[in-house]
Write a protein that holds these residues in place. Structure first.
Motif, PDB file in Angstrom:
ATOM      1  N   THR A  61      42.821  33.702  76.308  1.00  0.00           N
ATOM      2  CA  THR A  61      42.542  33.091  77.612  1.00  0.00           C
ATOM      3  C   THR A  61      41.781  31.778  77.506  1.00  0.00           C
ATOM      4  O   THR A  61      41.863  30.937  78.401  1.00  0.00           O
ATOM      5  CB  THR A  61      41.731  34.068  78.488  1.00  0.00           C
ATOM      6  OG1 THR A  61      40.529  34.423  77.787  1.00  0.00           O
ATOM      7  CG2 THR A  61      42.536  35.329  78.774  1.00  0.00           C
ATOM      8  N   HIS A  62      41.011  31.590  76.408  1.00  0.00           N
ATOM      9  CA  HIS A  62      40.188  30.381  76.330  1.00  0.00           C
ATOM     10  C   HIS A  62      41.019  29.109  76.169  1.00  0.00           C
ATOM     11  O   HIS A  62      40.507  28.009  76.318  1.00  0.00           O
ATOM     12  CB  HIS A  62      39.166  30.493  75.187  1.00  0.00           C
ATOM     13  CG  HIS A  62      39.770  30.470  73.823  1.00  0.00           C
ATOM     14  ND1 HIS A  62      39.952  31.610  73.058  1.00  0.00           N
ATOM     15  CD2 HIS A  62      40.222  29.444  73.058  1.00  0.00           C
ATOM     16  CE1 HIS A  62      40.482  31.280  71.902  1.00  0.00           C
ATOM     17  NE2 HIS A  62      40.654  29.983  71.875  1.00  0.00           N
ATOM     18  N   GLU A  64      43.070  27.936  78.087  1.00  0.00           N
ATOM     19  CA  GLU A  64      43.285  27.292  79.387  1.00  0.00           C
ATOM     20  C   GLU A  64      42.190  26.276  79.716  1.00  0.00           C
ATOM     21  O   GLU A  64      42.325  25.504  80.652  1.00  0.00           O
ATOM     22  CB  GLU A  64      43.322  28.367  80.496  1.00  0.00           C
ATOM     23  CG  GLU A  64      44.387  29.432  80.270  1.00  0.00           C
ATOM     24  CD  GLU A  64      44.173  30.638  81.183  1.00  0.00           C
ATOM     25  OE1 GLU A  64      43.254  30.568  82.033  1.00  0.00           O
ATOM     26  OE2 GLU A  64      44.906  31.628  81.042  1.00  0.00           O
ATOM     27  N   HIS A  65      41.101  26.266  78.950  1.00  0.00           N
ATOM     28  CA  HIS A  65      39.949  25.433  79.294  1.00  0.00           C
ATOM     29  C   HIS A  65      39.895  24.160  78.451  1.00  0.00           C
ATOM     30  O   HIS A  65      40.182  24.171  77.265  1.00  0.00           O
ATOM     31  CB  HIS A  65      38.666  26.232  79.115  1.00  0.00           C
ATOM     32  CG  HIS A  65      38.625  27.478  79.954  1.00  0.00           C
ATOM     33  ND1 HIS A  65      38.292  27.456  81.284  1.00  0.00           N
ATOM     34  CD2 HIS A  65      38.909  28.780  79.646  1.00  0.00           C
ATOM     35  CE1 HIS A  65      38.357  28.690  81.765  1.00  0.00           C
ATOM     36  NE2 HIS A  65      38.725  29.509  80.797  1.00  0.00           N
ATOM     37  N   SER A  66      39.498  23.084  79.088  1.00  0.00           N
ATOM     38  CA  SER A  66      39.406  21.788  78.406  1.00  0.00           C
ATOM     39  C   SER A  66      37.998  21.574  77.867  1.00  0.00           C
ATOM     40  O   SER A  66      37.058  22.293  78.223  1.00  0.00           O
ATOM     41  CB  SER A  66      39.767  20.669  79.393  1.00  0.00           C
ATOM     42  OG  SER A  66      38.899  20.717  80.519  1.00  0.00           O
ATOM     43  N   ASN A  69      34.140  22.401  79.428  1.00  0.00           N
ATOM     44  CA  ASN A  69      34.198  23.461  80.429  1.00  0.00           C
ATOM     45  C   ASN A  69      33.986  24.835  79.794  1.00  0.00           C
ATOM     46  O   ASN A  69      34.369  25.068  78.644  1.00  0.00           O
ATOM     47  CB  ASN A  69      35.546  23.435  81.156  1.00  0.00           C
ATOM     48  CG  ASN A  69      35.704  22.215  82.037  1.00  0.00           C
ATOM     49  OD1 ASN A  69      34.804  21.861  82.791  1.00  0.00           O
ATOM     50  ND2 ASN A  69      36.837  21.542  81.925  1.00  0.00           N
ATOM     51  N   TYR A  70      33.362  25.735  80.557  1.00  0.00           N
ATOM     52  CA  TYR A  70      33.135  27.104  80.124  1.00  0.00           C
ATOM     53  C   TYR A  70      34.458  27.730  79.685  1.00  0.00           C
ATOM     54  O   TYR A  70      35.471  27.506  80.329  1.00  0.00           O
ATOM     55  CB  TYR A  70      32.539  27.891  81.304  1.00  0.00           C
ATOM     56  CG  TYR A  70      32.216  29.335  80.998  1.00  0.00           C
ATOM     57  CD1 TYR A  70      30.964  29.688  80.528  1.00  0.00           C
ATOM     58  CD2 TYR A  70      33.164  30.340  81.180  1.00  0.00           C
ATOM     59  CE1 TYR A  70      30.658  31.018  80.248  1.00  0.00           C
ATOM     60  CE2 TYR A  70      32.872  31.658  80.902  1.00  0.00           C
ATOM     61  CZ  TYR A  70      31.622  31.997  80.445  1.00  0.00           C
ATOM     62  OH  TYR A  70      31.316  33.302  80.160  1.00  0.00           O
ATOM     63  N   ARG A  74      36.088  24.465  73.151  1.00  0.00           N
ATOM     64  CA  ARG A  74      36.579  23.153  72.737  1.00  0.00           C
ATOM     65  C   ARG A  74      35.488  22.083  72.733  1.00  0.00           C
ATOM     66  O   ARG A  74      35.776  20.910  72.538  1.00  0.00           O
ATOM     67  CB  ARG A  74      37.744  22.738  73.645  1.00  0.00           C
ATOM     68  CG  ARG A  74      38.909  23.728  73.614  1.00  0.00           C
ATOM     69  CD  ARG A  74      40.151  23.118  74.176  1.00  0.00           C
ATOM     70  NE  ARG A  74      40.534  21.947  73.409  1.00  0.00           N
ATOM     71  CZ  ARG A  74      41.342  20.994  73.889  1.00  0.00           C
ATOM     72  NH1 ARG A  74      41.828  21.073  75.116  1.00  0.00           N
ATOM     73  NH2 ARG A  74      41.657  19.964  73.131  1.00  0.00           N
ATOM     74  N   ASN A  78      33.415  15.917  76.417  1.00  0.00           N
ATOM     75  CA  ASN A  78      34.707  15.341  76.006  1.00  0.00           C
ATOM     76  C   ASN A  78      34.520  14.277  74.931  1.00  0.00           C
ATOM     77  O   ASN A  78      35.322  13.354  74.798  1.00  0.00           O
ATOM     78  CB  ASN A  78      35.454  14.761  77.216  1.00  0.00           C
ATOM     79  CG  ASN A  78      34.650  13.679  77.929  1.00  0.00           C
ATOM     80  OD1 ASN A  78      33.533  13.353  77.521  1.00  0.00           O
ATOM     81  ND2 ASN A  78      35.207  13.147  79.001  1.00  0.00           N
ATOM     82  N   TYR A 281      31.934  30.021  72.131  1.00  0.00           N
ATOM     83  CA  TYR A 281      32.465  31.040  73.060  1.00  0.00           C
ATOM     84  C   TYR A 281      31.505  32.228  73.155  1.00  0.00           C
ATOM     85  O   TYR A 281      31.167  32.697  74.254  1.00  0.00           O
ATOM     86  CB  TYR A 281      33.837  31.516  72.581  1.00  0.00           C
ATOM     87  CG  TYR A 281      34.479  32.577  73.450  1.00  0.00           C
ATOM     88  CD1 TYR A 281      35.393  32.227  74.429  1.00  0.00           C
ATOM     89  CD2 TYR A 281      34.156  33.922  73.278  1.00  0.00           C
ATOM     90  CE1 TYR A 281      35.977  33.196  75.235  1.00  0.00           C
ATOM     91  CE2 TYR A 281      34.726  34.899  74.075  1.00  0.00           C
ATOM     92  CZ  TYR A 281      35.635  34.535  75.043  1.00  0.00           C
ATOM     93  OH  TYR A 281      36.199  35.494  75.838  1.00  0.00           O
ATOM     94  N   LYS A 295      26.562  27.598  84.658  1.00  0.00           N
ATOM     95  CA  LYS A 295      27.254  27.875  83.391  1.00  0.00           C
ATOM     96  C   LYS A 295      26.854  26.891  82.304  1.00  0.00           C
ATOM     97  O   LYS A 295      27.059  27.147  81.114  1.00  0.00           O
ATOM     98  CB  LYS A 295      28.774  27.849  83.606  1.00  0.00           C
ATOM     99  CG  LYS A 295      29.296  29.028  84.412  1.00  0.00           C
ATOM    100  CD  LYS A 295      30.812  29.041  84.449  1.00  0.00           C
ATOM    101  CE  LYS A 295      31.339  30.221  85.265  1.00  0.00           C
ATOM    102  NZ  LYS A 295      31.007  31.516  84.682  1.00  0.00           N
TER     103      LYS A 295
END
Length: 622
Positions: A61-62, A64-66, A69-70, A74, A78, A281, A295
């Motif tokens: 599921t992780h 999906e995150h950029s 972001n929580y 990654r 940025n 994570y 968060k």
């Protein structure tokens, strides 16, 4: 072709399923065991497959995150602009300041200071004199009072009129983990909580960027722990702080941002990339359980250092190669700061050359390779994403096991953590002896002519630190073996001459000659290699003429019955004191060969350390 520019270029290639790949692989293996040949069984408790596909990412599921972001797998932002860290080991205030200014002028952006000798505010001001406090970050270690140090920092910022938001620093304070390496009592961490609350309250208000707790994950790596253990034990220690401090009514949003993690990066290139992604994570997940208001409190500050566990004193320039891959792993994983230790640090006082190489390695990654221009370059890799997930799952399982035992301190009291690390370190040493793991230049392909004893100004054994962790290095048993030979020769001893006899089957003779050379080179014996002998008579005469102490016969197993027997009898008739060794394990002929006079057999299953010690004792080296 222009009219077909929108055509799917891959439409002519049919989709290949995983089962089809497996079927093809098994067919090519021609009956050989798939798992033994192609699956890598790691010390982390999970296997690495020979290939990975998109199917392996379905449950992650992780993805999906950029970045930023929580749950921060990654990265926290940025950007990937890590701090180039250099450690100043000189405790003299004036000299440390001068060295820091010099290394900053040559590209360092972060400095580690040992402040164990610091006794006053004046000394602290002198230590940071003429350093841009808004552009350089600091890590202070060894302070007798971090509360007093905090006061010095506040006064310095006030006097210099520095923006406190731009002052980045951390304390190497971790009273819980210190139990494992220092001679503190169990009461010490409990007593430190009161001071820690005051430090957190003050720094939260006046020094928001200051990290006051530095969780020491590196001590596990440098004691021989697995990556899973390093992650789980560090997380457990950090969670112990969260638990005890929140019990004292301190808010999670004040505590978590004050914590930094230090991890040691070793040579498992891809696993180390995954490790840094996994810790972000896991930490976000743990902080989430304390119901933070934001968060952002779950972001992880990571300081990386290169491992000492895998370094060697022999063929020391191979350490440069290890440092390079370790630095790359840290940077690709997204570390916030990185300390590359000098390649010769483990056995001598590092000079300007080795310090410069360590610093420039990072500058090269930034200025020439542009690693700071790409955020999380490993993202989407089937292999690394799957490995990241495996580390997350296995580390969290071990973390929960520690919690069931009462938490970090209880696990330390019972010896659970120490025993688990010791088991893994022992496993790694056994792998080294069985050549399932290697230290290049020490346990494999050693340069037997290299001498280092006169350049050794540090004891190669680290001090061993209820039960302490044994901070050590994997190569030490081999280094001790070889140093014993060096001392023997330096004191006037005559090195045993190993005369290698390749004979018979050309391919096997060559392969076993290489094996035998590497085997005895680990003890730095005098080794004589030869072209393949045409017959037994020339092999016998040449061995005797060269005054060999050990003759190693290298051929194929099915030729030993005649060749080894003839050579052994020919040599023993002239000189019974010469050791005759067969390179190989001809199981069906071993008893016959022993009866014929063969003294020893060396092969991949031989415990190389025990075997070489036996030779050293025979020749009175030890």
């Amino acid at each position: 072709m222009r009219n077909k520019k929108n055509k799917n270029l891959f439409s002519d290639f049919p989709e290949i399923s995983s089962s089809q790949w497996e079927e093809k692989i098994k067919k090519d293996l021609k009956g050989q065991d798939y798992y033994k040949k192609l699956v890598w069984k790691t010390i982390n408790g999970f296997d690495l497959k020979p290939y990975y596909r998109k199917d392996d990412l379905k449950e992650l599921t992780h993805l999906e995150h950029s970045p930023g972001n929580y749950p921060f797998v990654r990265g926290n932002t940025n950007e990937n602009d890590w701090d180039i860290c250099v450690e100043i080991t000189n405790k003299n205030i004036a000299k440390a300041n001068k060295e820091a200014i010099n290394t900053i002028s040559k590209g360092a952006t972060s400095v580690v200071f040992d402040v164990s000798e610091l006794r006053s505010k004046r000394q602290f001001f002198d230590l940071l004199n003429n350093i841009n406090l808004q552009k350089v970050s600091f890590l202070f270690k060894g302070s007798l009072s971090y509360l007093a140090l905090l006061g010095y920092i506040k006064d310095l910022i006030k006097e210099k009129e520095i923006d406190s938001q731009k002052f980045n620093a951390s304390f190497e304070f971790d009273a819980f983990s210190d139990l494992l390496i220092n001679d503190d009592s169990l009461e010490s961490p409990e007593k430190s909580i009161k001071n820690l609350i005051e430090i957190i309250e003050i720094s939260d208000k006046d020094l928001p960027q200051l990290k006051v707790i530095n969780i020491r994950g590196d001590i596990y790596n440098n004691s021989g722990a697995s990556t899973v253990q390093e992650l789980a034990f560090a997380l457990s220690a950090a969670n112990e702080y969260l638990s005890k401090l929140t019990d004292k009514s301190l808010e999670i949003d004040k505590i978590a941002p004050k914590i930094q993690f230090t991890f040691a990066t070793d040579s498992d290139y891809f696993i180390e990339i995954a490790k840094i992604r996994a810790i972000r994570y896991l930490w976000a997940l743990i902080v989430e359980q304390y119901n933070p208001k934001t968060k952002e409190s779950g972001k992880t500050k990571i300081h990386s250092t290169t491992s000492s566990w895998n370094k060697s004193i022999y063929d020391p320039y191979t350490n440069m190669l290890r440092l390079t891959t370790e630095a790359m792993s840290s940077v690709i994983g997204g570390t916030d700061s990185l300390l590359v230790n000098p390649f010769d640090q483990i056995f001598t006082t590092s000079g300007e050359f080795s310090k410069r190489i360590a610093r420039n390695l990072q500058l090269l990654l930034k200025e020439e390779s542009h690693f700071d221009k790409v955020v999380d370059p490993a993202a989407g890799s089937y292999y690394i994403e799957s490995t990241t997930n495996s580390l997350i799952e296995k580390s969290f399982e071990l973390f929960k096991e520690i919690q069931r035992k009462g938490g970090f301190l209880e696990a330390v009291k019972s010896g659970f953590i120490q025993n688990e690390v010791e088991k893994t370190a022992t496993q790694q040493r056994e792998m080294l002896l069985k050549k399932k793991k290697n230290v290049l230049g020490t346990s494999i392909f050693p340069n037997s002519e290299e001498k280092i004893i006169d350049n050794l100004d540090k004891n190669i054994k680290n001090k061993t630190a209820f039960k302490k962790l044994k901070i050590s290095r994997l190569a030490i048993p081999f280094e001790e073996l070889r140093l014993a030979t060096e001392r023997f020769e330096k004191n006037g001893g005559q090195l045993p001459k190993v005369f290698i006899v390749p004979i018979g089957n050309p391919a096997m003779a060559s392969a076993r000659q290489i094996f035998s050379r590497n085997f005895f080179a680990c003890a730095a014996f005098d080794i004589v290699e030869n072209a393949r002998f045409p017959d037994s008579t020339k092999a016998i005469n040449s061995s005797l003429d060269n005054k060999a102490n050990i003759v190693v016969i290298c051929s194929s197993d099915n030729e030993y019955k005649d060749l080894a027997t003839n050579i052994c009898k020919g040599i023993k008739n002239k000189n019974k004191d010469i050791f005759i060794v067969v390179a190989g394990n001809p199981v069906e002929e071993i008893e016959n060969l022993k009866n014929a006079g063969i003294d020893d057999f060396i092969h991949l299953k031989t415990n190389i350390l025990d075997s070489l010690k036996k030779y050293q004792k025979h020749f009175k080296i030890i």
